[in-house]
Design a protein around this motif. Structure first.
Motif, mmCIF file in Angstrom:
data_model
loop_
_atom_site.group_PDB
_atom_site.id
_atom_site.type_symbol
_atom_site.label_atom_id
_atom_site.label_comp_id
_atom_site.label_asym_id
_atom_site.label_seq_id
_atom_site.Cartn_x
_atom_site.Cartn_y
_atom_site.Cartn_z
ATOM 1 N N GLN A 221 12.764 -59.640 20.428
ATOM 2 C CA GLN A 221 14.020 -58.901 20.295
ATOM 3 C C GLN A 221 14.514 -58.925 18.851
ATOM 4 O O GLN A 221 14.990 -57.900 18.329
ATOM 5 N N ASP A 222 14.393 -60.085 18.203
ATOM 6 C CA ASP A 222 14.811 -60.188 16.805
ATOM 7 C C ASP A 222 13.967 -59.284 15.913
ATOM 8 O O ASP A 222 14.484 -58.632 15.000
ATOM 9 N N ARG A 223 12.669 -59.238 16.161
ATOM 10 C CA ARG A 223 11.794 -58.389 15.346
ATOM 11 C C ARG A 223 12.141 -56.908 15.509
ATOM 12 O O ARG A 223 12.159 -56.148 14.545
ATOM 13 N N LYS A 224 12.402 -56.501 16.750
ATOM 14 C CA LYS A 224 12.782 -55.108 16.993
ATOM 15 C C LYS A 224 14.102 -54.768 16.312
ATOM 16 O O LYS A 224 14.265 -53.676 15.754
ATOM 17 N N LEU A 225 15.051 -55.691 16.362
ATOM 18 C CA LEU A 225 16.344 -55.461 15.718
ATOM 19 C C LEU A 225 16.178 -55.344 14.208
ATOM 20 O O LEU A 225 16.759 -54.451 13.573
ATOM 21 N N ARG A 226 15.368 -56.230 13.605
ATOM 22 C CA ARG A 226 15.143 -56.150 12.159
ATOM 23 C C ARG A 226 14.498 -54.824 11.781
ATOM 24 O O ARG A 226 14.882 -54.190 10.797
ATOM 25 N N SER A 227 13.510 -54.412 12.572
ATOM 26 C CA SER A 227 12.831 -53.145 12.279
ATOM 27 C C SER A 227 13.796 -51.966 12.383
ATOM 28 O O SER A 227 13.783 -51.057 11.551
ATOM 29 N N LEU A 229 17.103 -51.998 11.969
ATOM 30 C CA LEU A 229 18.056 -52.026 10.863
ATOM 31 C C LEU A 229 17.403 -51.601 9.547
ATOM 32 O O LEU A 229 18.020 -50.919 8.725
ATOM 33 N N GLN A 230 16.152 -52.008 9.346
ATOM 34 C CA GLN A 230 15.449 -51.621 8.120
ATOM 35 C C GLN A 230 15.223 -50.114 8.056
ATOM 36 O O GLN A 230 15.301 -49.511 6.987
ATOM 37 N N LYS A 231 14.950 -49.495 9.201
ATOM 38 C CA LYS A 231 14.725 -48.052 9.226
ATOM 39 C C LYS A 231 16.014 -47.278 8.946
ATOM 40 O O LYS A 231 15.993 -46.229 8.307
ATOM 41 N N LYS A 232 17.139 -47.786 9.423
ATOM 42 C CA LYS A 232 18.424 -47.103 9.181
ATOM 43 C C LYS A 232 18.782 -47.129 7.697
ATOM 44 O O LYS A 232 19.229 -46.128 7.131
ATOM 45 N N ALA A 241 22.036 -56.868 8.915
ATOM 46 C CA ALA A 241 20.775 -57.579 8.702
ATOM 47 C C ALA A 241 21.001 -58.879 7.931
ATOM 48 O O ALA A 241 20.372 -59.905 8.219
ATOM 49 N N LYS A 242 21.914 -58.831 6.953
ATOM 50 C CA LYS A 242 22.224 -60.032 6.184
ATOM 51 C C LYS A 242 22.879 -61.086 7.069
ATOM 52 O O LYS A 242 22.627 -62.285 6.920
#
Length: 390
Positions: A221-227, A229-232, A241-242
């Protein structure tokens, strides 16, 4: 043995600004000293001091001790770089990564850690404050806090330097403590075998199983959330993200501390040692599909092993490392080795004697037996000298 205790500083806004200015000045001076060391090929403290000490004192207005520490920090960084180059951590000589690392001077981040000795930093344990040197003068009554166990260790055993560091806008002092080791158990009655994995983080030969399924779901879940946020790539996404940065690492660290504490406590209670797999080079040896590589490479196996080792050393429990080859394919009863002995991830079924068990539990028995044989043949306990309490 040496332990590292991290305590949190609680500075006022004015004090925080002074600490930030100090870190920036010290790291700018260290970066300049690193460039001089690179150009003049002088990377020993005494030699580099002749080229940089007076300039650092004059340009950045650092005190004598702060200037000395900035120079020593630069030399230590080059020593670590040379060791990493020799060990191949930057690839082979001539490769792009190796050339890039060796072909330019070291640069320090503006908020990189700065060492402090007892002339620059004093502790008032009763009041829970410190007096610390800054470029704007000495700050007194800077409050600090931490866990009760940490503060007790700090009060009784602190020795040597402490590092000032800023992480995520929060200030910490990382202090080195030298504590007495427990008398080692030279005659263990046996060993607890520990099999490390991904589905089950740790399985012991006593049958204790620390399942990782729930942890792996949270990590996914954390990896999906990071991905996402990075795409946005918007300001709000970066802010979020910070906020979540380091959350997974902190969770993993907490889990590793809890698991290692239980394993060491059981071994100490029963008068046994601990047998661990020697997992050096596991990322190079493992042949996995791409989705599995992320899971394997992101779990801190070395951290868990280090936590077990230093807690065991503190409790006087011997630790030995064994060759992990074929521990998952070997029968713990008849010792027949065959890939077909493990028809699935969780099931072990020996093709020769018919022994059936959970695969990780069977592997932990093999590790236990190999640990005992290594001890009988003269192996001795090993543990890291420097570990972080958190």
């Amino acid at each position: 043995m040496k332990l590292v205790v991290r305590v949190k500083l609680l500075p006022t806004p004015v004090q925080a600004a002074a600490l930030e200015a100090t870190l920036h000045a010290c790291n700018e001076a260290a970066t300049w000293a690193a460039s001089v060391a690179f150009e003049t090929k002088t990377q020993r403290p005494l030699q580099l001091r002749k080229h940089t000490y007076a300039e650092i004192r004059l340009r950045w207005q650092l005190g004598a001790q702060a200037a000395q520490h900035a120079i020593k920090k630069t030399c230590d960084a080059y020593t670590a770089l040379r060791a990493n180059l020799r060990a191949g951590r930057y690839g082979r000589p001539g490769s792009r990564r190796h050339t890039r690392a060796a072909g330019k001077p070291i640069a320090f981040r503006p908020q990189a850690a700065q060492p402090y000795d007892d002339r620059m930093l004093s502790w008032q344990h009763q009041a829970r404050t410190v007096s610390i040197w800054t470029t704007g003068g000495r700050l007194k009554n800077v409050a600090f806090t931490g866990q009760a166990e940490q503060l007790e260790v700090l009060t009784q055993h602190r020795r040597g330097e402490s590092d000032l560091v800023c992480q995520g806008g929060k200030w910490f002092l990382i202090a080195t403590c030298d504590i007495d080791e427990a008398a080692p158990n030279a005659h263990p009655v046996g060993f607890v075998g520990v099999d490390l994995g991904i589905v089950n983080i740790a399985v012991t030969s006593d049958g204790a199983r620390h399942c990782g399924r729930r942890v792996n779901r949270r990590r996914e879940q954390d990896r999906k959330l990071r991905s996402k946020l990075q795409k946005k790539n918007t300001k709000s996404a970066k802010r979020r993200a910070k906020k979540y940065a380091g959350r997974e690492a902190r969770r993993n660290k907490d889990i590793n501390h809890k698991i290692s504490k239980r394993i060491v406590a059981e071994a100490e209670r029963t008068g046994r040692g601990i047998a661990l797999e020697q997992l050096t080079g596991i990322r190079e040896r493992a042949r996995l599909r791409k989705p599995q590589r992320t899971t394997l490479h992101s779990w801190p196996f070395a951290q868990l092993g280090a936590f077990i080792a230093y807690k065991a050393k503190r409790a006087g429990v011997p630790v030995v490392y064994v060759d992990p080859a074929y521990t998952s394919q070997e029968c713990s009863q008849c010792h027949h080795i065959e890939r077909g002995n493990r028809p699935s991830q969780a099931r072990f079924s020996c093709r020769v004697c018919g022994f059936v068990d959970h695969a990780d539990h069977n592997a932990s028995h093999n590790i236990r037996q190999r640990g005992w044989m290594a001890w009988v043949c003269g192996a001795r306990s090993t543990a890291p000298e420097l570990t972080l309490i958190a």
